[in-house]
Design a protein around this motif. Structure first.
Motif, short mmCIF file in Angstrom:
data_model
loop_
_atom_site.label_atom_id
_atom_site.label_comp_id
_atom_site.label_asym_id
_atom_site.label_seq_id
_atom_site.Cartn_x
_atom_site.Cartn_y
_atom_site.Cartn_z
N MET A 1 6.42 -14.32 12.53
CA MET A 1 6.94 -14.34 11.16
C MET A 1 6.95 -12.93 10.60
N GLN A 2 8.05 -12.56 9.97
CA GLN A 2 8.13 -11.25 9.34
C GLN A 2 7.38 -11.28 8.02
N GLU A 3 6.72 -10.18 7.72
CA GLU A 3 5.89 -10.16 6.52
C GLU A 3 5.89 -8.77 5.91
N ARG A 4 6.22 -8.70 4.63
CA ARG A 4 6.16 -7.43 3.92
C ARG A 4 4.79 -7.35 3.25
N ALA A 5 3.83 -6.86 3.99
CA ALA A 5 2.46 -6.83 3.48
C ALA A 5 1.76 -5.56 3.91
N GLY A 6 2.50 -4.47 3.99
CA GLY A 6 1.90 -3.21 4.42
C GLY A 6 1.85 -3.14 5.93
N SER A 7 1.53 -1.96 6.42
CA SER A 7 1.51 -1.73 7.86
C SER A 7 0.21 -2.15 8.50
N GLY A 8 -0.82 -2.40 7.68
CA GLY A 8 -2.15 -2.62 8.23
C GLY A 8 -2.93 -1.33 8.35
N ASN A 9 -2.28 -0.21 8.05
CA ASN A 9 -2.90 1.11 8.10
C ASN A 9 -2.77 1.71 6.70
N ARG A 10 -3.87 1.72 5.96
CA ARG A 10 -3.82 2.15 4.56
C ARG A 10 -3.27 3.56 4.42
N LEU A 11 -3.71 4.47 5.30
CA LEU A 11 -3.24 5.85 5.21
C LEU A 11 -1.74 5.94 5.48
N LEU A 12 -1.26 5.23 6.48
CA LEU A 12 0.17 5.26 6.78
C LEU A 12 0.97 4.72 5.60
N ASP A 13 0.52 3.63 5.00
CA ASP A 13 1.22 3.08 3.84
C ASP A 13 1.34 4.13 2.73
N GLU A 14 0.26 4.85 2.49
CA GLU A 14 0.27 5.86 1.43
C GLU A 14 1.21 7.02 1.78
N LEU A 15 1.20 7.42 3.03
CA LEU A 15 2.08 8.50 3.46
C LEU A 15 3.55 8.10 3.36
N LEU A 16 3.86 6.85 3.68
CA LEU A 16 5.24 6.38 3.61
C LEU A 16 5.76 6.36 2.18
N LEU A 17 4.89 6.06 1.24
CA LEU A 17 5.30 6.03 -0.17
C LEU A 17 5.46 7.43 -0.75
N ALA A 18 4.77 8.40 -0.19
CA ALA A 18 4.84 9.77 -0.70
C ALA A 18 6.19 10.38 -0.37
N ARG A 19 6.82 10.99 -1.38
CA ARG A 19 8.14 11.60 -1.19
C ARG A 19 7.97 13.04 -0.71
N GLY A 20 8.77 13.43 0.28
CA GLY A 20 8.58 14.76 0.85
C GLY A 20 9.84 15.39 1.39
N PRO A 21 10.86 15.60 0.57
CA PRO A 21 12.04 16.33 1.08
C PRO A 21 11.67 17.77 1.41
N GLY A 22 12.40 18.37 2.32
CA GLY A 22 12.09 19.73 2.75
C GLY A 22 11.99 20.71 1.60
#
Length: 352
Positions: free
Chosen positions: A1-22
């Motif tokens: 089952m597909q689930e939108r509940a984070g990656s299971g890795n708190r740090l990765l989730d935070e990094l993905l939300l952080a914006r970082g254009p060059g």
């Protein structure tokens, strides 16, 4: 089952939300800085904007290795502001319109983060419209794209929107999506490798007595555009070896597979990596119980191949997390980050 509940890795989730254009990676840099100071002997940001963490080895004058993962993401940059307030944008890094699709965006204005929508125009058009043929065939180019702001040119000017303003995928579209044992998200390149490097820092701190080299964890700026951060770090930091930590494309032409087994690149479009380093990375992965995948990634490049090709670092290698849909909606296996971190740690411990 597909689930939108984070990656299971708190740090990765935070990094993905952080914006970082060059050139504007502050949000990502802040998260990484907070983590590196837990494990490194020293952490600083250099004049180019690279975040650097040093874990000193136990040898008094041991060798030094520069481990490079990049802070930035593919994004857009404003070329001009139209009379109706629409923004004309071009790629920042290796982005194509298909990388994002028609989607919400964040406009990183000088005074605020503004909402917008990346638009190709209506799909119900004919060739009479300038972008009609491109949109209908799916071959959309940047000249077919604009950002709808619902603001006037004057309002945008007052908010600090101008040529050079960065435009990124909106934060609420950055949430990871779990698909069985896999994680899917935009910008796993290079957030997953950043998470792997931070995990490696924790492992190295615990094994510091075994570490015979000085490990410089270099989180570089502007990799997607010019590799300028890596070039500066290669010239200014000690050591003759640079190892990039990357995502690696999963494609039949490279005989790579989506698995936890790290990809060891032997070369790419900028340089062929140092053979001895590729072999050492492979042995380290085997020692950790993995089956690393050798690959020649011809339509690819990294900070390590850039500094090798430029002659500012004499030896380099690249370890990558196997990744579907690189520079798109990317997918890795959840355990791929840990496998990369453990392999990298073993390589550094064994380095001589």
């Amino acid at each position: 089952m597909q689930e939108r509940a984070g990656s299971g890795n708190r740090l990765l989730d935070e990094l993905l939300l952080a914006r970082g254009p060059g050139g504007q990676e502050n949000e990502v840099r802040a998260v990484c800085h907070r983590e590196l100071i837990k494990y490194c002997d020293r952490v600083w940001t250099d004049a180019a904007g690279n975040l650097i963490g040093l874990i000193a080895g136990n040898a008094e004058k041991g060798p030094a290795v520069k481990v490079m993962a990049h802070l930035d993401e593919i994004a857009m940059i404003v070329k001009r502001v139209e009379d109706d307030g629409a923004l004309r944008v071009v790629a920042l890094g290796g982005a194509n319109p298909v990388s994002f699709g028609v989607c919400p965006v964040d406009i990183l204005a000088e005074k605020a983060v503004l909402p917008g929508v990346l638009s190709y125009g209506s799909m119900h058009i004919t060739n009479e419209s300038p972008q009609g043929k491109d949109v209908q065939t799916g071959a959309v180019h940047w000249e077919d794209v604009h950002v709808v702001t619902r603001m006037s040119r004057e309002q945008l000017r007052d908010a600090g929107v101008r040529p050079g303003t960065r435009v990124v995928l909106s934060q609420h579209w950055r949430q990871p999506w779990r698909v069985g044992d896999a994680i899917a998200a935009h910008f796993l390149d290079d957030r997953a490798p950043l998470a792997a490097c931070i995990e490696a820092a924790a492992l190295l701190a615990a094994r510091k007595a075994e570490l015979g080299c000085d490990a410089y964890l270099v989180f570089t700026t502007m990799e997607e555009e010019s590799n300028s951060g890596a070039m500066f770090a290669a010239r200014t930091l000690p050591g003759d070896v640079a190892v990039a930590v990357e995502v690696g494309p999963v494609m039949p032409e490279y005989a790579t597979r989506l698995s936890i087994d790290p990809i060891i690149s032997t070369g790419d479009q900028k340089a062929y990596y140092t053979r001895a380093i590729a072999e050492q990375l492979h042995r380290a992965g085997v020692r950790c119980g993995y089956q690393p995948q050798f690959a020649l990634l011809l339509d690819f490049a990294s900070d390590a191949s850039a500094v090798l090709a430029a002659g500012v670092c004499p030896q380099s290698g690249c370890i990558a997390i196997p990744t579907e849909n690189t520079h798109g909606y990317e997918m890795i296996l959840a355990e791929g980050i840990g496998a990369c971190a453990r392999t990298l740690t073993q390589y550094l411990v064994d380095f001589a």
